[in-house]
Design a protein around this motif. Structure first.
Motif, PDB file in Angstrom:
ATOM      1  N   ARG A 244       0.733  -1.103   0.072  1.00 58.13           N
ATOM      2  CA  ARG A 244      -0.034  -0.072  -0.077  1.00 58.13           C
ATOM      3  C   ARG A 244       0.880   1.173  -0.063  1.00 58.13           C
ATOM      4  O   ARG A 244       1.733   1.260   0.811  1.00 58.13           O
TER       5      ARG A 244
ATOM      6  N   ARG B 159       1.023   5.249   0.269  1.00 55.32           N
ATOM      7  CA  ARG B 159       0.286   6.376   0.604  1.00 55.32           C
ATOM      8  C   ARG B 159       0.645   7.639   0.150  1.00 55.32           C
ATOM      9  O   ARG B 159       1.805   7.980   0.100  1.00 55.32           O
TER      10      ARG B 159
ATOM     11  N   TRP C 292      -9.346   6.810  -1.862  1.00 54.80           N
ATOM     12  CA  TRP C 292      -8.858   7.947  -0.963  1.00 54.80           C
ATOM     13  C   TRP C 292      -9.561   7.398   0.377  1.00 54.80           C
ATOM     14  O   TRP C 292     -10.540   6.388   0.510  1.00 54.80           O
ATOM     15  N   GLU C 293      -8.803   7.765   1.519  1.00 54.10           N
ATOM     16  CA  GLU C 293      -9.123   7.140   2.875  1.00 54.10           C
ATOM     17  C   GLU C 293      -9.589   7.920   3.890  1.00 54.10           C
ATOM     18  O   GLU C 293     -10.389   7.831   4.618  1.00 54.10           O
ATOM     19  N   GLU C 294      -9.060   9.374   3.789  1.00 54.95           N
ATOM     20  CA  GLU C 294      -9.424  10.297   4.887  1.00 54.95           C
ATOM     21  C   GLU C 294      -9.231  11.790   4.325  1.00 54.95           C
ATOM     22  O   GLU C 294      -8.570  11.890   3.507  1.00 54.95           O
TER      23      GLU C 294
ATOM     24  N   GLN D 103      -6.019  11.950   2.388  1.00 52.17           N
ATOM     25  CA  GLN D 103      -5.292  10.861   2.188  1.00 52.17           C
ATOM     26  C   GLN D 103      -5.601   9.743   1.190  1.00 52.17           C
ATOM     27  O   GLN D 103      -6.896   9.357   1.156  1.00 52.17           O
TER      28      GLN D 103
ATOM     29  N   TYR E 290      -4.172   6.447  -1.539  1.00 53.56           N
ATOM     30  CA  TYR E 290      -3.265   5.227  -1.632  1.00 53.56           C
ATOM     31  C   TYR E 290      -3.586   4.454  -2.879  1.00 53.56           C
ATOM     32  O   TYR E 290      -4.530   4.463  -3.245  1.00 53.56           O
TER      33      TYR E 290
END
Length: 70
Positions: free
Chosen positions: A9, A11, A39-41, A57, A59
């Motif tokens: 992964r 980021r 997108w994560e956050e 964030q 990745y």
């Protein structure tokens, strides 16, 4: 004996300014890319409505350890 591949992964954090619709448009473009970028956050700071600063964030997932194949 079956060995599962290792998944890496990668980021990336980015920051940009705009309004909420700009953020939505950008997230939809990310989701529509031919290579998956997830997108994560999202952090939103708004001091001058309707403009805000977004910290995002994202990745990618790959089978290679180097960042984006590098």
């Amino acid at each position: 004996d079956t060995t599962l591949p290792t998944l890496y992964r990668h980021r990336l954090q980015m920051e940009f300014s705009g309004d909420y619709l700009t953020l939505l448009k950008y997230l939809r473009q990310l989701e529509g890319l031919p290579r998956s970028m997830v997108w994560e956050e999202v952090e939103v700071r708004s001091e001058d409505y309707p403009n805000a600063t977004f910290r995002l964030q994202v990745y990618t997932l790959s089978l290679t350890e180097g960042w984006i194949g590098g």
